[in-house]
Design a protein around this motif. Structure first.
Motif, PDB file in Angstrom:
ATOM      1  N   GLU A   1      -9.619   5.399  -1.319  1.00 51.88           N
ATOM      2  CA  GLU A   1      -9.439   6.328  -0.202  1.00 51.88           C
ATOM      3  C   GLU A   1      -9.596   7.754  -0.713  1.00 51.88           C
ATOM      4  O   GLU A   1      -9.038   8.113  -1.754  1.00 51.88           O
ATOM      5  CB  GLU A   1      -8.062   6.124   0.421  1.00 51.88           C
TER       6      GLU A   1
ATOM      7  N   HIS B   1     -11.264   4.404   7.376  1.00 50.69           N
ATOM      8  CA  HIS B   1     -10.165   5.224   6.852  1.00 50.69           C
ATOM      9  C   HIS B   1      -9.385   5.936   7.956  1.00 50.69           C
ATOM     10  O   HIS B   1      -8.805   6.981   7.723  1.00 50.69           O
ATOM     11  CB  HIS B   1     -10.711   6.260   5.866  1.00 50.69           C
TER      12      HIS B   1
ATOM     13  N   ASN C   1      -4.551   2.492   9.179  1.00 47.39           N
ATOM     14  CA  ASN C   1      -3.694   2.401   7.991  1.00 47.39           C
ATOM     15  C   ASN C   1      -2.231   2.216   8.383  1.00 47.39           C
ATOM     16  O   ASN C   1      -1.511   1.407   7.770  1.00 47.39           O
ATOM     17  CB  ASN C   1      -3.852   3.663   7.141  1.00 47.39           C
TER      18      ASN C   1
ATOM     19  N   ARG D   1     -17.671   0.868  -0.101  1.00 43.29           N
ATOM     20  CA  ARG D   1     -16.613   1.884  -0.121  1.00 43.29           C
ATOM     21  C   ARG D   1     -15.496   1.430  -1.037  1.00 43.29           C
ATOM     22  O   ARG D   1     -15.073   0.272  -0.984  1.00 43.29           O
ATOM     23  CB  ARG D   1     -16.095   2.132   1.294  1.00 43.29           C
TER      24      ARG D   1
ATOM     25  N   ARG E   1      -9.883  -1.764  -1.604  1.00 44.65           N
ATOM     26  CA  ARG E   1      -8.647  -0.977  -1.687  1.00 44.65           C
ATOM     27  C   ARG E   1      -7.785  -1.566  -2.794  1.00 44.65           C
ATOM     28  O   ARG E   1      -7.945  -2.725  -3.164  1.00 44.65           O
ATOM     29  CB  ARG E   1      -7.873  -1.019  -0.373  1.00 44.65           C
TER      30      ARG E   1
ATOM     31  N   ASP F   1     -15.500  -3.100   1.536  1.00 45.07           N
ATOM     32  CA  ASP F   1     -14.409  -2.130   1.529  1.00 45.07           C
ATOM     33  C   ASP F   1     -13.379  -2.582   0.497  1.00 45.07           C
ATOM     34  O   ASP F   1     -12.780  -3.646   0.643  1.00 45.07           O
ATOM     35  CB  ASP F   1     -13.781  -2.055   2.925  1.00 45.07           C
TER      36      ASP F   1
ATOM     37  N   TRP G   1     -12.818   7.879  -5.774  1.00 40.77           N
ATOM     38  CA  TRP G   1     -13.219   7.067  -4.624  1.00 40.77           C
ATOM     39  C   TRP G   1     -14.728   7.171  -4.468  1.00 40.77           C
ATOM     40  O   TRP G   1     -15.351   8.108  -4.980  1.00 40.77           O
ATOM     41  CB  TRP G   1     -12.513   7.537  -3.347  1.00 40.77           C
TER      42      TRP G   1
ATOM     43  N   SER H   1      -2.089   0.287  -1.243  1.00 41.83           N
ATOM     44  CA  SER H   1      -3.022   0.234  -0.107  1.00 41.83           C
ATOM     45  C   SER H   1      -3.979  -0.953  -0.189  1.00 41.83           C
ATOM     46  O   SER H   1      -5.011  -0.967   0.485  1.00 41.83           O
ATOM     47  CB  SER H   1      -3.809   1.543  -0.009  1.00 41.83           C
TER      48      SER H   1
END
Lengths: 142, 146
Positions: free
Chosen positions: B28, A125, A130, B25, A89, A87, B72, A111
């Motif tokens: 977002e 998500h 969050n 992933r 970000r 993941d 994303w 983020s």
């Protein structure tokens, strides 16, 4: 009996792995809030935020990009099967300047702290996750 | 059946056979509500940045418009590999992998006065073919989109 043993071995002879990687430093939310379109200059931006990761020429205008990428990975390594999730970000900031290098616009997405160690079937998500992580990051909320 | 299971287990225990399922992933997704808001009336660069935050890419397209891409990805790859050693000099191996490197994106185009003139949705590979080299999303996914 033997089949039971084999199945048990497949289930229990496993290991987990967690990895974390990052690029650049996190963007300071207070520094972002200090930017004032029409007043802040490109020099002041670089004094507060350091060197940008990239600069884009947009005709007479220009834009600087700042970013900080965080990747969190989790994996389950069984005898036969490897299941993993990554993941990523980012903190990202774009600042736009006019021909006189005065700030005209900026956009920030902070983020990088929201990344999760998760398995592939988990949702990373969800809004409540969050919100919880946002609350833990110093300076993010005014 | 038992002999087949034994063979599979033997291969697995010696790391000769493995299967992998990996989900990657990045970023977002842009909310549909945000896109609807962008499409509901005149927008400029200020309102777009306030609604969507910082884009992944900014560039000037061939028509002279400034464009911004929000990107994303959420890809699920699977594969398996088999390796077998006959002796210390001869080894054979094979692998099959499913790899999906498509990056989703929303691309906004602005005119000279920085008014929003177009919103496009699709794969970044299709919408920003000239701007992808510096995109971390592609770098993260081995820089080999399909």
């Amino acid at each position: 009996m033997r089949a039971t043993f084999l199945i048990a071995a497949c289930v229990f002879l496993t290991s987990c792995a967690f990895v974390r990687g990052s690029e650049n430093e996190p963007i300071d939310p207070a520094a972002v809030r200090s930017l004032v379109p029409g007043q802040t200059t490109a020099r002041e931006v670089t004094e507060r935020l350091g060197a940008p990761s990239s600069i884009v020429e947009l005709g007479n205008r220009s834009a600087y990009r700042y970013d900080h990428l965080v990747t969190k990975g989790a994996g389950l390594l069984a005898i036969l099967v490897i299941v993993a999730n990554a993941d990523s970000r980012a903190d990202r900031l774009w600042v736009f300047f006019d021909e006189n290098d005065v700030l005209t616009h900026y956009g920030a997405t902070l983020s990088g702290h929201r990344g999760q160690y998760a398995f592939p079937w988990e949702d990373v998500h969800e809004q409540e996750d969050n919100d919880a992580k946002d609350a833990e990051r110093p300076g993010l909320t005014k | 059946m038992r002999s087949l299971l034994s063979c599979l287990l033997l291969l697995a225990l010696t790391s000769c056979l493995s299967m992998n399922f990996v989900r990657t992933r990045f970023g977002e997704p842009v909310a549909d509500a945000s896109i609807a808001k962008m499409e509901s009336g005149p927008q400029d660069l200020t309102s777009c940045l306030a609604e969507l935050g910082a884009p992944e890419l900014v560039w000037t397209s061939e028509d002279g418009n400034m464009r911004m891409a929000y990107a994303w990805s959420d890809v699920f790859d699977w594969g398996f590999s088999v390796t077998f050693s006959f002796n210390q000099f001869v080894q054979i191996s094979g692998a099959l992998d499913s790899v999906d490197h498509r990056v989703h994106s929303v691309v906004l185009a602005f005119d000279e006065d920085l008014q929003l003139v177009d919103i496009s949705r699709g794969y970044l590979w299709d919408l920003a073919p000239s701007a992808q080299a510096s995109n971390p999303a592609f770098r993260l996914l081995n820089n080999t989109p399909r």
